[in-house]
Scaffold this active site. Structure first.
Site, PDB file in Angstrom:
ATOM      1  N   GLY A  18       0.846  -1.201   0.000  1.00  0.00           N
ATOM      2  CA  GLY A  18       0.000   0.000   0.000  1.00  0.00           C
ATOM      3  C   GLY A  18       0.873   1.240   0.000  1.00  0.00           C
ATOM      4  N   TYR A  48      -2.829  10.132  -3.815  1.00  0.00           N
ATOM      5  CA  TYR A  48      -1.776   9.968  -2.803  1.00  0.00           C
ATOM      6  C   TYR A  48      -0.597  10.912  -3.078  1.00  0.00           C
ATOM      7  CZ  TYR A  48      -4.296   5.533  -2.027  1.00  0.00           C
ATOM      8  OH  TYR A  48      -5.259   4.571  -1.802  1.00  0.00           O
ATOM      9  N   LYS A  77      -5.793   4.678  -9.244  1.00  0.00           N
ATOM     10  CA  LYS A  77      -7.218   4.975  -9.014  1.00  0.00           C
ATOM     11  C   LYS A  77      -7.597   6.358  -9.544  1.00  0.00           C
ATOM     12  CE  LYS A  77      -6.765   2.326  -4.756  1.00  0.00           C
ATOM     13  NZ  LYS A  77      -5.466   2.716  -4.188  1.00  0.00           N
ATOM     14  N   HIS A 108     -12.055   5.481  -7.529  1.00  0.00           N
ATOM     15  CA  HIS A 108     -11.609   5.534  -6.132  1.00  0.00           C
ATOM     16  C   HIS A 108     -12.779   5.613  -5.129  1.00  0.00           C
ATOM     17  CE1 HIS A 108      -7.817   6.814  -3.699  1.00  0.00           C
ATOM     18  NE2 HIS A 108      -8.629   6.086  -2.957  1.00  0.00           N
TER      19      HIS A 108
END
Ligand code: A2P
Length: 314
Positions: A18, A48, A77, A108
């Site tokens: 992750g 992110y 995503k 997402h």
């Protein structure tokens, strides 16, 4: 490493890295270390804000012969302000990740905001109605163009997946959801299984490194849970490994985040042992309907989303 066969006939390593909350400056090194240690599945997302550094780490690792592109499974995503420009959003991720194609592209969140609205800066006028079939058609066209081999969703309820299935010619391959012993999502997992949609569990360790603004001080800790630690002691492993092995034994893909070399290694090794039936039963009994990522950030005053609407009773 165990793999799952997805409904598009592709195999995915059941445990991946992750990268949510992995900070720029740390994430590249974490990806390099992970690939060297044997990780072959990296979970990313545009929101992110670290895909460019991950891209450099991937390129370096390919150049150093640590792995080949075709040996790894990379997910990204679609962020919520890009629902009507899916292809260009995917291409931006490809550019940042320095890749020609993704293995998986996920919607997402089932939330739609106007283009350019920044995370958390939305107000009542920022939100747009969802058009699941239109967004999904754009996702499908990315598969047809070879930009990604698979497509799926994240944070979707069974009802929202049903909306997509009404018009889909490619079924979602994955639904990525929060899942751990405190929030097991049995009904949703069963529904996904019945549709041959694989489940990826995010926040498998309780995501204790979330930003304080989205975290309750007194939230329960999975890693410090007594039962989890007793199971760890019996199996001579760590609490983190118990939580990851529990997912794998339930047939769920999982993507623990770590930027620490020792924990990256121990998390990967969690796929190599088995918990007993009794250990599994004790962990299954920890259900308490507790969400670490309750997504209250989508529900400011005036937002069309409430937590009930967002989670759709699931
Ligand atoms: P770190 O990156 O320093 O290893 P989640 O995957 O549920 O979002 O949880 C990530 C958090 O758990 C991070 O704070 C990460 O810290 C920490 N973490 C990752 N692996 C382990 C482990 N095996 N044991 C304890 N904490 C871990």
């Amino acid at each position: 490493m165990k793999h799952l066969l997805l409904n598009n006939s592709r195999k995915i390593p059941i445990l991946g890295l992750g990268t949510w909350k992995a900070k720029p400056g740390d994430v590249g090194e974490a990806v390099r270390t992970a690939l060297k240690a044997g990780y072959r599945h990296i979970d990313c997302a545009a929101i992110y804000f670290n895909e460019d550094e991950i891209g450099q780490a991937l390129t370096d690792s390919f150049n150093q012969g640590i792995c080949k592109r075709e040996d790894i499974f990379v997910t990204s995503k679609l962020w919520i302000d890009q629902k009507d420009t899916v292809q260009s959003a995917l291409q931006q991720s490809l550019q940042d990740l320095q890749l020609d194609y993704l293995d998986m592209y996920l919607i997402h969140w089932p939330v739609n905001v106007k283009k350019g609205v920044k995370f958390g800066e939305w107000d009542k006028d920022s939100f747009l109605p969802e058009n699941h079939s239109e967004t999904w058609a754009q996702m499908e066209s990315c598969v047809q163009k070879g930009l990604t081999t698979g497509i799926g969703v994240s944070n979707y309820s069974s009802k929202r997946i049903e909306e997509i299935l009404k018009t889909a010619s490619i079924k979602p391959a994955i639904n990525q959801i929060e899942r751990h012993p405190y929030l097991q999502r049995d009904e949703l997992v069963s529904y996904c299984r019945s549709q041959n949609i694989a489940v990826t569990a995010y926040s498998p360790l309780g995501s204790k490194d979330r930003h304080p603004s989205v975290k309750d001080e007194n939230e329960p800790s999975l890693l410090h849970n007594e039962v989890v630690n007793a199971v760890a002691e019996r199996n001579e492993c760590t609490a983190g490994q118990v939580l990851l092995n529990w997912q794998i034994q339930h047939g769920c893909i999982t993507i623990p985040k770590s930027t620490n070399a020792g924990r990256l290694k121990q998390n990967l090794e969690a796929a190599d042992f088995s918990l007993s039936e009794d250990d599994m039963k004790q962990l299954n009994a920890l259900e308490q309907g507790f969400r670490y990522v309750d997504a209250r950030f989508f529900c400011p005053k005036g937002s069309p989303y409430t937590l009930d609407i967002l989670w759709d009773g699931m």
